[in-house]
Scaffold this active site. Sequence first.
Site, PDB file in Angstrom:
ATOM      1  N   TRP A 133       0.840  -1.209   0.000  1.00  0.00           N
ATOM      2  CA  TRP A 133       0.000   0.000   0.000  1.00  0.00           C
ATOM      3  C   TRP A 133       0.867   1.248   0.000  1.00  0.00           C
ATOM      4  O   TRP A 133       0.567   2.225  -0.678  1.00  0.00           O
ATOM      5  CB  TRP A 133      -0.963  -0.016   1.189  1.00  0.00           C
ATOM      6  CG  TRP A 133      -1.914  -1.166   1.122  1.00  0.00           C
ATOM      7  CD1 TRP A 133      -2.057  -2.170   2.030  1.00  0.00           C
ATOM      8  CD2 TRP A 133      -2.857  -1.464   0.070  1.00  0.00           C
ATOM      9  NE1 TRP A 133      -3.018  -3.058   1.617  1.00  0.00           N
ATOM     10  CE2 TRP A 133      -3.520  -2.654   0.425  1.00  0.00           C
ATOM     11  CE3 TRP A 133      -3.197  -0.835  -1.136  1.00  0.00           C
ATOM     12  CZ2 TRP A 133      -4.507  -3.224  -0.387  1.00  0.00           C
ATOM     13  CZ3 TRP A 133      -4.179  -1.408  -1.944  1.00  0.00           C
ATOM     14  CH2 TRP A 133      -4.817  -2.583  -1.560  1.00  0.00           C
ATOM     15  N   ASP A 167      -1.345   6.871   6.359  1.00  0.00           N
ATOM     16  CA  ASP A 167      -2.395   5.931   5.963  1.00  0.00           C
ATOM     17  C   ASP A 167      -2.619   4.986   7.142  1.00  0.00           C
ATOM     18  O   ASP A 167      -1.781   4.148   7.439  1.00  0.00           O
ATOM     19  CB  ASP A 167      -1.930   5.158   4.716  1.00  0.00           C
ATOM     20  CG  ASP A 167      -2.917   4.063   4.298  1.00  0.00           C
ATOM     21  OD1 ASP A 167      -3.961   3.906   4.955  1.00  0.00           O
ATOM     22  OD2 ASP A 167      -2.622   3.372   3.297  1.00  0.00           O
ATOM     23  N   LYS A 171     -11.579  -1.676   6.990  1.00  0.00           N
ATOM     24  CA  LYS A 171     -10.629  -2.455   7.789  1.00  0.00           C
ATOM     25  C   LYS A 171     -10.974  -2.418   9.276  1.00  0.00           C
ATOM     26  O   LYS A 171     -10.644  -3.326   9.998  1.00  0.00           O
ATOM     27  CB  LYS A 171      -9.202  -1.960   7.575  1.00  0.00           C
ATOM     28  CG  LYS A 171      -8.751  -1.933   6.120  1.00  0.00           C
ATOM     29  CD  LYS A 171      -8.378  -3.305   5.596  1.00  0.00           C
ATOM     30  CE  LYS A 171      -8.209  -3.359   4.084  1.00  0.00           C
ATOM     31  NZ  LYS A 171      -7.316  -2.378   3.509  1.00  0.00           N
TER      32      LYS A 171
HETATM   33  C1  LIG Z   1      -6.664  -1.933   2.211  1.00  0.00           C
HETATM   34  C2  LIG Z   1      -5.681  -0.854   2.329  1.00  0.00           C
HETATM   35  C3  LIG Z   1      -5.604   0.174   1.382  1.00  0.00           C
HETATM   36  C4  LIG Z   1      -6.474   0.223   0.155  1.00  0.00           C
HETATM   37  O1  LIG Z   1      -7.753   0.557   0.507  1.00  0.00           O
HETATM   38  P1  LIG Z   1      -8.894   0.725  -0.600  1.00  0.00           P
HETATM   39  O2  LIG Z   1     -10.014   1.280   0.228  1.00  0.00           O
HETATM   40  O3  LIG Z   1      -9.169  -0.641  -1.138  1.00  0.00           O
HETATM   41  O4  LIG Z   1      -8.419   1.647  -1.633  1.00  0.00           O
HETATM   42  C5  LIG Z   1      -4.685   1.180   1.581  1.00  0.00           C
HETATM   43  N1  LIG Z   1      -3.861   1.165   2.641  1.00  0.00           N
HETATM   44  C6  LIG Z   1      -3.892   0.188   3.571  1.00  0.00           C
HETATM   45  C7  LIG Z   1      -2.944   0.228   4.722  1.00  0.00           C
HETATM   46  C8  LIG Z   1      -4.798  -0.860   3.437  1.00  0.00           C
HETATM   47  O5  LIG Z   1      -4.849  -1.831   4.357  1.00  0.00           O
END
Ligand SMILES: *Cc1c(COP(=O)(O)O)cnc(C)c1O
Length: 358
Positions: A102, A169, A193
């Site tokens: 990511w 993030d 998540k």
């Molecule tokens: C799943 C995830 C993403 C991507 O998320 P989307 O909503 O599918 O774009 C980005 N960063 C992390 C740390 C993730 O676990």
Amino acid sequence: MKIHNFSAGPCILPQEVFTKTAEAVLNFNNSGLSILEISHRSKDFVAVMEEARDLALELLNLKGKGYQALFLQGGASMEFLRIPYNFLKQNGKAAYLDTGTWANNAIKEAKAFGETLVIASSKEANYSFIPKDYSIPTDVDYFHCTSNNTIYGTQIKEFKSSSVPLICDMSSDIFSRTLDFSKFDVIYAGAQKNMGPAGVTLVVIKEELLGKTNRAIPNILNYQVHIAKESMYNTPAVSAIYTSLLTLQWLKKLGGVQAIESKNQAKADLLYQEIDRNPLFKGTAAVEDRSNMNATFLLQNDAAHKEQFDALWKAAGISGINGHRSVGGYRASMYNALPIESVQVLVDVMKELEKKLK
Ligand SMILES: *Cc1c(COP(=O)(O)O)cnc(C)c1O
């Protein structure tokens, strides 16, 4: 049979959130309308949006500190793009920490905008640890990191201080542990998540940082536009935001982030102790960087024991522990709503495999 959902995302949510969502699908707030059909401009939904934005800041202890919370669409992946659009100045530079897939996707998007420095990476070690031996440059527009690496099972435990804006993030560990969130200038997280269903992303921004790039930013990508429109520039993800609000209310009732942190610690301790004790298994992440959300592990002898182990956990009602398709092995995601009883079921299955093979 009771299913123990260890899925990495979309993921388990509290049972009462499912129940209340189901009620709202049939009749939202006694309006006689479904949450799936009400106008996002209706008084009832505007109140949902306001409470969700407010509660997100409250739970992160960021209320009254110059931050704005937005609920946007496009997933965390869209923020990979919005971040450089809004913060990387023309002829500027950005610094990124490369801790996994990511993080790498975020880097790729930034590269389209300007000089993007990858100041440290654990790629050579298949992202099994968090690099610590680096310092954040002071001549960059911002520093971007990924707090929890969902795929590799690593988590940043200590965030370095810096004079440049810190952007993180937190998709897979938002609301799971206490941090001094005011150290961060932007925090973003895809809901699916740890916060709600797929379809909405929480973005928390220190407002004073915006509007400094001299770049023409398309409205849909412009955080200032979304803030001015109170997160309703276009139709928001109405039902996903409602369900996210229910999850945030559940968390507040439970005692907030501090209360869930100790529960999450207990779950992680229980599983990692078994991974380390049981001779049939081994963890894949550096011990000091192990994620409390996503535990990645392998069978020492996959060829000999995989079939039997897989049959055992499936029979126990466990779901979603296959590792990410890019790394294999196993990954047990232990997000906020996963009860410790489910972790105990997994641990018992690991012990059972050991007994069977004696
Ligand atoms: C799943 C995830 C993403 C991507 O998320 P989307 O909503 O599918 O774009 C980005 N960063 C992390 C740390 C993730 O676990």
